[in-house]
Scaffold this motif. Sequence first.
Motif, PDB file in Angstrom:
ATOM      1  N   PRO A 181       0.815  -1.228   0.000  1.00 13.61           N
ATOM      2  CA  PRO A 181       0.000   0.000   0.000  1.00 13.61           C
ATOM      3  C   PRO A 181       0.843   1.271   0.000  1.00 13.61           C
ATOM      4  N   GLN A 182       1.993   1.234   0.690  1.00  5.55           N
ATOM      5  CA  GLN A 182       2.850   2.406   0.753  1.00  5.55           C
ATOM      6  C   GLN A 182       3.394   2.775  -0.630  1.00  5.55           C
ATOM      7  N   ALA A 183       3.637   1.744  -1.450  1.00  5.77           N
ATOM      8  CA  ALA A 183       4.118   2.001  -2.811  1.00  5.77           C
ATOM      9  C   ALA A 183       3.043   2.706  -3.627  1.00  5.77           C
ATOM     10  N   TRP A 184       1.804   2.276  -3.491  1.00  4.61           N
ATOM     11  CA  TRP A 184       0.714   2.917  -4.225  1.00  4.61           C
ATOM     12  C   TRP A 184       0.498   4.358  -3.757  1.00  4.61           C
ATOM     13  N   LEU A 185       0.745   4.600  -2.477  1.00 12.16           N
ATOM     14  CA  LEU A 185       0.660   5.970  -1.984  1.00 12.16           C
ATOM     15  C   LEU A 185       1.693   6.841  -2.700  1.00 12.16           C
ATOM     16  N   GLY A 186       2.889   6.303  -2.868  1.00 11.42           N
ATOM     17  CA  GLY A 186       3.920   7.029  -3.595  1.00 11.42           C
ATOM     18  C   GLY A 186       3.573   7.202  -5.056  1.00 11.42           C
ATOM     19  N   PHE A 187       2.896   6.195  -5.639  1.00 15.82           N
ATOM     20  CA  PHE A 187       2.473   6.316  -7.035  1.00 15.82           C
ATOM     21  C   PHE A 187       1.529   7.495  -7.222  1.00 15.82           C
ATOM     22  N   PHE A 188       0.544   7.608  -6.326  1.00 19.50           N
ATOM     23  CA  PHE A 188      -0.522   8.593  -6.523  1.00 19.50           C
ATOM     24  C   PHE A 188      -0.191   9.978  -5.969  1.00 19.50           C
ATOM     25  N   ILE A 189       0.726  10.069  -5.028  1.00 20.40           N
ATOM     26  CA  ILE A 189       1.076  11.384  -4.482  1.00 20.40           C
ATOM     27  C   ILE A 189       2.336  11.954  -5.129  1.00 20.40           C
ATOM     28  N   LEU A 190       3.317  11.091  -5.324  1.00 20.66           N
ATOM     29  CA  LEU A 190       4.590  11.546  -5.866  1.00 20.66           C
ATOM     30  C   LEU A 190       4.777  11.224  -7.346  1.00 20.66           C
ATOM     31  N   GLY A 191       3.881  10.406  -7.905  1.00 19.54           N
ATOM     32  CA  GLY A 191       4.023  10.040  -9.308  1.00 19.54           C
ATOM     33  C   GLY A 191       5.174   9.085  -9.552  1.00 19.54           C
ATOM     34  N   LYS A 192       5.385   8.122  -8.661  1.00 19.32           N
ATOM     35  CA  LYS A 192       6.542   7.239  -8.746  1.00 19.32           C
ATOM     36  C   LYS A 192       6.274   5.966  -9.543  1.00 19.32           C
ATOM     37  N   SER A 193       5.108   5.876 -10.198  1.00 20.34           N
ATOM     38  CA  SER A 193       4.834   4.676 -10.985  1.00 20.34           C
ATOM     39  C   SER A 193       5.709   4.607 -12.230  1.00 20.34           C
ATOM     40  N   GLN A 194       6.220   5.761 -12.678  1.00 19.49           N
ATOM     41  CA  GLN A 194       7.169   5.825 -13.791  1.00 19.49           C
ATOM     42  C   GLN A 194       7.957   7.123 -13.638  1.00 19.49           C
ATOM     43  N   TYR A 195       9.143   7.163 -14.230  1.00 17.99           N
ATOM     44  CA  TYR A 195      10.050   8.277 -13.934  1.00 17.99           C
ATOM     45  C   TYR A 195       9.547   9.636 -14.378  1.00 17.99           C
ATOM     46  N   HIS A 196       8.573   9.710 -15.270  1.00 19.43           N
ATOM     47  CA  HIS A 196       8.088  11.007 -15.757  1.00 19.43           C
ATOM     48  C   HIS A 196       6.770  11.437 -15.126  1.00 19.43           C
ATOM     49  N   MET A 197       6.163  10.571 -14.325  1.00 20.28           N
ATOM     50  CA  MET A 197       4.826  10.853 -13.824  1.00 20.28           C
ATOM     51  C   MET A 197       4.806  11.881 -12.691  1.00 20.28           C
ATOM     52  N   HIS A 198       5.955  12.235 -12.171  1.00 27.49           N
ATOM     53  CA  HIS A 198       6.013  13.253 -11.117  1.00 27.49           C
ATOM     54  C   HIS A 198       5.448  14.592 -11.591  1.00 27.49           C
ATOM     55  N   PHE A 199       5.454  14.806 -12.906  1.00 22.03           N
ATOM     56  CA  PHE A 199       5.066  16.107 -13.462  1.00 22.03           C
ATOM     57  C   PHE A 199       3.638  16.490 -13.084  1.00 22.03           C
ATOM     58  N   LEU A 200       2.697  15.581 -13.211  1.00 21.55           N
ATOM     59  CA  LEU A 200       1.287  15.930 -13.047  1.00 21.55           C
ATOM     60  C   LEU A 200       0.913  16.293 -11.610  1.00 21.55           C
ATOM     61  N   PRO A 201       1.231  15.477 -10.605  1.00 21.91           N
ATOM     62  CA  PRO A 201       0.860  15.902  -9.246  1.00 21.91           C
ATOM     63  C   PRO A 201       1.622  17.141  -8.798  1.00 21.91           C
ATOM     64  N   THR A 202       2.879  17.288  -9.243  1.00 24.34           N
ATOM     65  CA  THR A 202       3.640  18.477  -8.872  1.00 24.34           C
ATOM     66  C   THR A 202       3.028  19.723  -9.496  1.00 24.34           C
ATOM     67  N   LEU A 203       2.628  19.623 -10.748  1.00 25.43           N
ATOM     68  CA  LEU A 203       2.008  20.764 -11.415  1.00 25.43           C
ATOM     69  C   LEU A 203       0.704  21.150 -10.732  1.00 25.43           C
ATOM     70  N   ASP A 250      11.457  11.504   0.601  1.00 24.53           N
ATOM     71  CA  ASP A 250      10.883  11.787  -0.721  1.00 24.53           C
ATOM     72  C   ASP A 250       9.749  12.809  -0.632  1.00 24.53           C
ATOM     73  N   TYR A 251       8.908  12.678   0.393  1.00 23.44           N
ATOM     74  CA  TYR A 251       7.795  13.619   0.546  1.00 23.44           C
ATOM     75  C   TYR A 251       8.302  15.019   0.909  1.00 23.44           C
ATOM     76  N   LEU A 252       9.318  15.082   1.765  1.00 22.82           N
ATOM     77  CA  LEU A 252       9.864  16.391   2.140  1.00 22.82           C
ATOM     78  C   LEU A 252      10.554  17.055   0.954  1.00 22.82           C
ATOM     79  N   ILE A 253      11.275  16.261   0.186  1.00 19.53           N
ATOM     80  CA  ILE A 253      11.947  16.805  -1.004  1.00 19.53           C
ATOM     81  C   ILE A 253      10.922  17.336  -1.990  1.00 19.53           C
TER      82      ILE A 253
END
Length: 383
Positions: free
Chosen positions: A128-150, A198-201
């Motif tokens: 479950p913690q991995a999925w939290l990172g997927f949906f909050i940090l966009g960690k499911s793939q290296y480029h997905m961070h763009f959308l939640p950050t934006l 990761d969340y603090l960064i």
Amino acid sequence: MEKQAKPRHVWFDANRVWAAIGVVLIHCTTDFSGGVFPNVPPEERIVPVFLRSVAEFSGSEMFFFFSLFLMAMRIDRRSPPYGHAIREQARRLLIPFAFWTVFYAFFRLLKADVVGYAPQIWAQLAEPQAWLGFFILGKSQYHMHFLPTLFLLFLFYPVMRLALRFPILGITLFATLGAMHHIQDYIWSLGLDPDLRDYLIRATKVMGYVGYGLAAFALYGLWRDGIPRGESRLIRKGAFYFAGMAYLATVPFFGAALFTGSWGVRENWSFYGHFLMPLLMFSLFMGAQYQDWSPRWSWLAQYTFGVYLVHPLVIDIFDAIVLSIGIAPAMSPWMVVVSRFILVLPAALLLAVGLSRFTPLAWTIGLGPTPWEARRQKHVQRG
């Protein structure tokens, strides 16, 4: 004539296209593990490292800049209430993000199965913690961070609006990036739990990237008020110079990668050269606004978001094929990089065009209504 052409801002569309090309090239310039070909002599890394340095004239930060410039345009023209503006951005960004997050979480298994680390991916998918990172940090793939950050950046648009009234605030990008760099170095030095770190960064990144919003809103305000042709030429010439200096500032970073075979940490002026480049490249294209741009740029630009979203899946397919048929050991680094880019870029564009024309999935790249919106529209038409 200039006033009639200005709303089309084809220069802006051309910039988006080149930025998409740059992002694809960035992700094509690594070995099959995302590294800098560490097991070859330095001279064999020259082409991949050089192409990476050129590609970073554009990057994901450039897409932040585009999106924030467009946000400034929408806010200035419509002045929507804060809640309405945020809900609209959530609809535009987070719904496609949820789709691609789930897609990439499982699609990674294609390459993982070929390389041999599929069990690790399956184990991660059960956490479950991995999925939290997927949906909050966009960690499911290296480029997905763009959308939640934006999306998080959009929350700060009232601050960015200050730069519409006081364009001088655009230069605070330098300060926000510096503060971000300083606090991130401190966070890394604390030895925190990697997940918490990761969340603090990411939080500090969002705060630092608000400076991109201030710069984008400032440039939009100047462009809206009108920049004469002569001054535009001066902006273009100045942007050429400063972009060249910013590139030179990144040479130590890429030089270290060339000789060590690993991506290091961006320090000192290498850091500023990289993160100020979006502002400089955007200014360069804006300075060329009066040039005779082909409308073809606008046609291509509508697919840049789609190309950004789908190109990693095309890269994984390319890598999986090359690895599975056993020709990877015979390919020199430059062959891997060049052949990958030549095939991935047009394939990603074709896939984006195909998705745009397939109504049930066009919404996944921002070019159509979601299925429930389409049903609602049909219901209203029938009513």
